[in-house]
Design a protein around this motif. Structure first.
Motif, PDB file in Angstrom:
ATOM      1  N   LEU A   1       0.767  -1.269   0.124  1.00  0.00           N
ATOM      2  CA  LEU A   1       0.065   0.015  -0.004  1.00  0.00           C
ATOM      3  C   LEU A   1       0.806   1.283   0.089  1.00  0.00           C
ATOM      4  O   LEU A   1       0.378   2.304  -0.352  1.00  0.00           O
ATOM      5  CB  LEU A   1      -1.030  -0.003   1.132  1.00  0.00           C
ATOM      6  CG  LEU A   1      -1.968  -0.925   1.309  1.00  0.00           C
ATOM      7  CD1 LEU A   1      -2.758  -1.268   2.556  1.00  0.00           C
ATOM      8  CD2 LEU A   1      -2.786  -0.686  -0.008  1.00  0.00           C
ATOM      9  N   SER A   2       2.058   1.209   0.467  1.00  0.00           N
ATOM     10  CA  SER A   2       2.953   2.454   0.554  1.00  0.00           C
ATOM     11  C   SER A   2       3.037   3.043  -0.886  1.00  0.00           C
ATOM     12  O   SER A   2       3.388   4.192  -0.848  1.00  0.00           O
ATOM     13  CB  SER A   2       4.374   2.301   1.252  1.00  0.00           C
ATOM     14  OG  SER A   2       5.040   1.167   0.675  1.00  0.00           O
ATOM     15  N   TRP A   3       3.392   2.081  -1.939  1.00  0.00           N
ATOM     16  CA  TRP A   3       3.357   2.433  -3.284  1.00  0.00           C
ATOM     17  C   TRP A   3       2.085   2.463  -4.006  1.00  0.00           C
ATOM     18  O   TRP A   3       1.844   3.370  -5.077  1.00  0.00           O
ATOM     19  CB  TRP A   3       4.337   1.712  -3.834  1.00  0.00           C
ATOM     20  CG  TRP A   3       4.184   0.505  -4.136  1.00  0.00           C
ATOM     21  CD1 TRP A   3       4.709  -0.656  -3.161  1.00  0.00           C
ATOM     22  CD2 TRP A   3       3.557  -0.390  -5.084  1.00  0.00           C
ATOM     23  NE1 TRP A   3       4.402  -1.825  -3.683  1.00  0.00           N
ATOM     24  CE2 TRP A   3       3.599  -1.758  -4.762  1.00  0.00           C
ATOM     25  CE3 TRP A   3       2.930   0.171  -6.298  1.00  0.00           C
ATOM     26  CZ2 TRP A   3       3.268  -2.734  -5.637  1.00  0.00           C
ATOM     27  CZ3 TRP A   3       2.396  -0.753  -7.112  1.00  0.00           C
ATOM     28  CH2 TRP A   3       2.473  -2.108  -6.692  1.00  0.00           C
ATOM     29  N   LEU A   4       1.341   1.475  -3.651  1.00  0.00           N
ATOM     30  CA  LEU A   4      -0.058   1.562  -4.449  1.00  0.00           C
ATOM     31  C   LEU A   4      -1.188   2.250  -4.522  1.00  0.00           C
ATOM     32  O   LEU A   4      -1.773   2.920  -5.332  1.00  0.00           O
ATOM     33  CB  LEU A   4      -0.474  -0.145  -4.255  1.00  0.00           C
ATOM     34  CG  LEU A   4      -2.007  -0.487  -5.019  1.00  0.00           C
ATOM     35  CD1 LEU A   4      -1.456  -0.490  -6.543  1.00  0.00           C
ATOM     36  CD2 LEU A   4      -2.361  -1.920  -4.622  1.00  0.00           C
ATOM     37  N   GLN A   5      -1.289   2.756  -3.008  1.00  0.00           N
ATOM     38  CA  GLN A   5      -2.088   3.776  -2.643  1.00  0.00           C
ATOM     39  C   GLN A   5      -1.795   5.338  -3.336  1.00  0.00           C
ATOM     40  O   GLN A   5      -2.711   6.092  -4.152  1.00  0.00           O
ATOM     41  CB  GLN A   5      -2.416   3.978  -1.387  1.00  0.00           C
ATOM     42  CG  GLN A   5      -3.640   4.804  -0.969  1.00  0.00           C
ATOM     43  CD  GLN A   5      -4.004   5.202   0.464  1.00  0.00           C
ATOM     44  OE1 GLN A   5      -2.950   5.288   1.329  1.00  0.00           O
ATOM     45  NE2 GLN A   5      -5.189   4.809   0.752  1.00  0.00           N
TER      46      GLN A   5
END
Length: 221
Positions: free
Chosen positions: A167-171
């Motif tokens: 999530l740190s890069w996908l969001q």
């Protein structure tokens, strides 16, 4: 003469019994699992995962005010993927002047979305439960203490992988922000404790979903 006839009849009966035994062996009874049963473990993991998610969510609802947070802050943060920053204001708008019949964008619509978010949260618990249950069986089936340690380790692992590995890069890529991993929105320790509590709950409830193979010779319904 009579003795010979009885002997012949006895031999015929023995042959018939042997024939019946052979037929029974060639047509086994209903299938019954004798060892591992992945489908059963997945199903029981689904059910226990809901319980684990409920406990973790209740902990947040009860404990959030201690950190000056709204009880449903966790669900709002959860919904920032994929709703974005607007999810953080769900349910915080004033009811006055709003129409009960209005839909999304109204207080009523906000609470409907939050309720849906709770369902998604429980659904995530179901999926994780289906993973935790087989792991417990394989590595800590009979040791309660080992299951507790493993539950904590799995909870931390899921938190680190999901939050900082995905999530740190996908969001930011899909929603334009990094609210789930933003400590000002959701402190890291809150997320970590939530996952640990889920893992501990799964470890404690594991025996309720443990598969027990039927004893040999027991007739299956």
């Amino acid at each position: 003469m009579e003795q010979t006839a009885k002997q012949l009849e006895f031999e015929r009966l023995k042959e018939r019994v042997a024939q019946l035994e052979s037929e029974l062996q060639s047509h086994p009874g209903p299938w019954a699992p004798t060892g591992e049963y992945p489908a059963y473990e997945a199903l029981s993991g689904f059910v226990l995962g809901i319980a684990g998610a409920i406990v973790a969510l209740l902990l947040n609802v009860i404990g959030a005010p201690a950190d000056s947070k709204d009880p449903l802050q966790l669900i709002r943060v959860y919904l920032t993927f994929p709703l974005g920053e607007k999810a953080l204001t769900l349910g915080t708008r004033e009811v006055a002047g709003s129409s009960i019949g209005s839909s999304l964008g109204s207080p009523l619509g906000d609470w409907m979305i939050l309720a849906f978010g709770c369902c998604l949260y429980l659904g995530t618990g179901m999926l994780l439960g289906a993973i935790f249950q087989p792991v417990f069986r394989r590595y800590a089936d009979r040791s309660f203490l080992k299951r507790l340690v493993l539950g904590v380790a799995l909870g931390v692992l899921v938190w680190v992988v999901n939050f900082y590995g995905i999530l740190s890069w996908l969001q930011p890529l899909t929603c334009g922000g990094r609210w789930i991993t933003d400590n000002s929105v959701l402190p890291w320790w809150v997320a970590a404790v939530t996952h640990v509590v889920f893992g501990l709950t799964m470890a404690i409830l594991y025996p309720l979903g443990r598969f027990r193979a039927p004893a040999a010779g027991v007739e299956q319904a």
